[in-house]
Design an enzyme around this catalytic site. Structure first.
Site, short mmCIF file in Angstrom:
data_model
loop_
_atom_site.label_atom_id
_atom_site.label_comp_id
_atom_site.label_asym_id
_atom_site.label_seq_id
_atom_site.Cartn_x
_atom_site.Cartn_y
_atom_site.Cartn_z
CG HIS A 321 45.88 31.84 54.27
ND1 HIS A 321 45.21 30.89 54.39
CD2 HIS A 321 45.99 30.83 53.36
CE1 HIS A 321 44.18 30.56 53.13
NE2 HIS A 321 45.39 30.79 52.90
N GLY A 322 48.34 31.93 58.07
CA GLY A 322 49.89 32.41 58.87
C GLY A 322 49.26 33.04 60.61
#
Length: 465
Positions: A321-322
């Site tokens: 996700h990041g």
């Protein structure tokens, strides 16, 4: 280019529909070619240079799959390893090299300077689709696609290109060859698209403005309850933002004859963390389960190995996700909770009333979103400290009361619409009255367009990923 933009709604999409449907059904190659060209144009709208990265990914994974299919009994394992590693290296270079250098600087004390590259839109999604394809070809679960144009369309198909759902090749292989289009499917797809547009434009954008307003408060304006309101606003925003975009993608796919898997199933009615992840971002959870969790042994191993498997999967889910430690912590947060739920508290929670189970789950999810929306781990800890300990600010003040008064309808309606009962009631009403369905959908579309015209606030959260 956003689906929720005037240009997409009144320029890109009408031109594509006109060109696509003027071609007779029997000329499937021509229809596919139109979709491919428009998909590449759609992708190149924001960062034109990265369309070459997309073209490389198409050509590379197409060739690797053919080689794997040809050498399945001899050297295919080496080809598979090479293809997976290169896909991951490309993803890691664009998404994680800054994170790695920042971490090295923090640990070593040696300052490393670098130029941050813009993240190619949707790279996490189409890279996972490419890897699922070559893995499935290796396993013999699907045949390698002989046409580079059809494979290119699969990887670049614009409805699900930049934010999913993550589509496995084997699920749409037949649809690339031949698919049905009809006025009924166009109508169903249009309704689904407009519902998603309304979620995004009317609800998510308003909630996002509220969340941003809380974060931008001055020192004298902050209060403990404002921090709670900001977290709740984000929890609702990301659901309506992402599920709305998934609705639009699924609806567009149906218009063109494609069937994509559902990506959300009212996750905020869940009664456990396990159930939440069966309902939230279903295509990603399915991907990690099928291509990582099960190959690691899944739950058919000893407890300690099972715990390790869960921690590996969820740390990588967070990292997907990041590129920041707060995302890793967010993933591990859920991994640890799932372990606790599996081995310690699961049966105890089941003894609680249903509403209590749901409240506990919502509280857990709300805390998780603080890690998710924070810029870094330090910011997340500070935000949580303020929520629970106050941090020397007022509990309630006039600024919070103003926010409640001006956003009460928005937050209340969003809470209500995040459940499944409104949609069940709507389907029943539409089934008994097509006139009612037509009026409500047209009204929703007109209101959504009006919001787009008169508001400049129109972010999309998952462009970050």
């Amino acid at each position: 280019m956003l689906f929720s933009s005037i240009y997409f709604l009144f320029c890109f999409l009408p031109v594509l529909l006109a060109l696509y449907f003027v071609i007779p059904k029997k000329y499937n190659f021509a229809r596919n070619l139109v979709l491919l060209v428009f998909s590449l144009f759609f992708y190149s709208w924001g960062e034109p240079i990265y369309v070459f990265l997309m073209l490389f990914s198409i050509a590379f994974n197409y060739a690797m799959a053919l080689d794997i299919a040809k050498e399945r009994r001899t050297g295919s394992k080496k080809t598979l390893a090479f293809a997976v590693i290169l896909n991951l290296l490309i993803l890691s270079f664009f998404k994680y090299y800054g994170f790695v250098l920042d971490t090295f600087s923090a640990l070593s004390g040696i300052k490393v300077t670098y130029t941050a590259l813009p993240l190619p839109i949707g790279i996490s999604f189409y890279t996972f689709q490419a890897m699922s394809y070559i893995i499935d070809v290796y396993r013999g679960d699907t045949a390698a696609q002989k046409s580079i144009f059809k494979f290119g369309l699969y990887l670049s198909l614009f409805p699900q290109l930049i934010a999913g759902p993550i589509v496995k090749y084997r699920d749409v292989a037949d649809q690339l060859e031949r698919r049905e289009t009809s006025p009924d499917l166009v109508g169903e797809g249009s309704i689904r698209f407009i519902i998603g547009l309304g979620k995004k434009v009317i609800l998510a954008n308003g909630l996002g403005a509220l969340h941003t307003g809380v974060l931008s408060m001055g020192v004298g304006e902050k209060s403990v309850m404002a921090f709670w309101l900001g977290a709740i606003a984000y929890m609702l925003q990301i659901y309506f933002d992402f599920s709305g975009y998934s609705d639009m993608a699924i609806g567009l796919g149906k218009i063109f004859g494609f069937t994509f898997m559902e990506n959300f199933d009212h996750p905020y009615i869940s009664r456990s963390v396990t159930e939440f992840w069966r309902r939230w971002h279903i295509s990603l959870s399915t991907w990690f389960r099928e291509y990582l969790y099960i190959p690691l042994g899944g739950n058919r191993v000893k407890p300690l190995r099972h715990i390790l498997n869960l921690l590996i999967v969820w740390s990588l889910t967070g990292l997907w996700h990041g590129a920041s430690w707060n995302f890793v912590v967010w993933g591990l947060y859920y991994g640890v909770l799932l372990i606790i739920e599996k081995y310690l508290t699961g049966r105890l929670l089941e003894k609680l009333p249903g509403w209590a189970q749901q409240l506990v789950t919502l509280f857990i999810v709300l805390i998780g979103w603080v890690f998710f929306f924070s810029e870094d781990l330090t910011s997340a800890v500070q935000y949580l400290r303020t929520m629970f300990l106050g941090g020397g600010i007022e509990f309630i003040n006039k600024e919070f009361l103003y926010l409640i008064r001006t956003n009460f309808v928005l937050v209340g309606a969003s809470c209500f619409l995040s459940g499944d009962k409104p949609y069940k009631a709507y389907k029943e009403l539409c089934g008994s009255s097509s006139v009612f369905a037509l009026i409500t959908i047209l009204t929703l579309f007109i209101v959504s367009v009006a919001y787009l015209i008169f508001s400049s606030y129109n972010p999309f959260l998952y462009f970050r990923f």
